[in-house]
Design a protein around this motif. Sequence first.
Motif, PDB file in Angstrom:
ATOM      1  N   VAL A 293       0.810  -1.218   0.000  1.00  0.00           N
ATOM      2  CA  VAL A 293       0.000   0.000   0.000  1.00  0.00           C
ATOM      3  C   VAL A 293       0.845   1.272   0.000  1.00  0.00           C
TER       4      VAL A 293
ATOM      5  N   ILE B 119      -0.784   4.174  -1.876  1.00  0.00           N
ATOM      6  CA  ILE B 119      -1.884   4.816  -1.149  1.00  0.00           C
ATOM      7  C   ILE B 119      -1.330   5.759  -0.088  1.00  0.00           C
TER       8      ILE B 119
ATOM      9  N   HIS C  89      -1.434  -3.291   6.697  1.00  0.00           N
ATOM     10  CA  HIS C  89      -1.899  -2.997   5.341  1.00  0.00           C
ATOM     11  C   HIS C  89      -3.257  -3.626   5.002  1.00  0.00           C
ATOM     12  N   LYS C  90      -3.719  -4.551   5.836  1.00  0.00           N
ATOM     13  CA  LYS C  90      -5.040  -5.133   5.592  1.00  0.00           C
ATOM     14  C   LYS C  90      -6.156  -4.302   6.207  1.00  0.00           C
TER      15      LYS C  90
ATOM     16  N   ASP D 258      -8.636  -6.106  -3.339  1.00  0.00           N
ATOM     17  CA  ASP D 258      -9.065  -4.712  -3.517  1.00  0.00           C
ATOM     18  C   ASP D 258      -9.872  -4.237  -2.310  1.00  0.00           C
TER      19      ASP D 258
ATOM     20  N   ASP E  26      -9.302  -5.160   0.766  1.00  0.00           N
ATOM     21  CA  ASP E  26      -8.288  -4.832   1.772  1.00  0.00           C
ATOM     22  C   ASP E  26      -7.688  -3.454   1.488  1.00  0.00           C
ATOM     23  N   ARG E  27      -7.404  -3.202   0.219  1.00  0.00           N
ATOM     24  CA  ARG E  27      -6.820  -1.923  -0.199  1.00  0.00           C
ATOM     25  C   ARG E  27      -7.766  -0.771   0.181  1.00  0.00           C
ATOM     26  N   HIS E  28      -9.057  -0.948  -0.093  1.00  0.00           N
ATOM     27  CA  HIS E  28     -10.056   0.075   0.229  1.00  0.00           C
ATOM     28  C   HIS E  28     -10.165   0.274   1.747  1.00  0.00           C
TER      29      HIS E  28
ATOM     30  N   ARG F  35      -7.140   2.242   2.964  1.00  0.00           N
ATOM     31  CA  ARG F  35      -7.217   3.673   2.627  1.00  0.00           C
ATOM     32  C   ARG F  35      -8.169   4.398   3.584  1.00  0.00           C
TER      33      ARG F  35
END
Length: 147
Positions: free
Chosen positions: A12, A15, A92-93, A130, A132-134, A137
């Motif tokens: 990430v 981000i 990061h999760k 995705d 996890d990425r959201h 963020r």
Amino acid sequence: MNILIDGDACPVKDIIIEEAGKRDIPVTIVTSFAHFSNAPLPLGVRTVYVDSGADAADFKIIQLAHRGDLLVTQDYGLASLALPKGLTVLHHKGFAYDNSNMERLLEDRYMSAMVRKSGKRTKGPKPFTDADRHKFRKLLISKLQED
């Protein structure tokens, strides 16, 4: 506030750099020389390279960190060292490490290591998605807005 990234396996970074850039927050990526890059970095982002030793990046991060900084790492051991120093520590999760979950996380890590040491296999981490990425963020933005 500064943002520190345990950089060798952080999915990430983009981000973090994007959200920090919007707020003029400096970012330091700590990574091993094995991940050396000449790629240009945005203003306010620097990379600190360390030897490839097992805990070299962890020791450097703790040395650079100050109360009120934010650290992103997937390393439970590093997180357990950073929390008492007054850092906000994120995975990061998309979850924050804190005193209420740290003991369980370290215990789970220890138990998995003992299973592997006895010759058995354990499941690896679930793939990074995705979602996890959201989630990351959203958590990062909320932590940056607290300051």
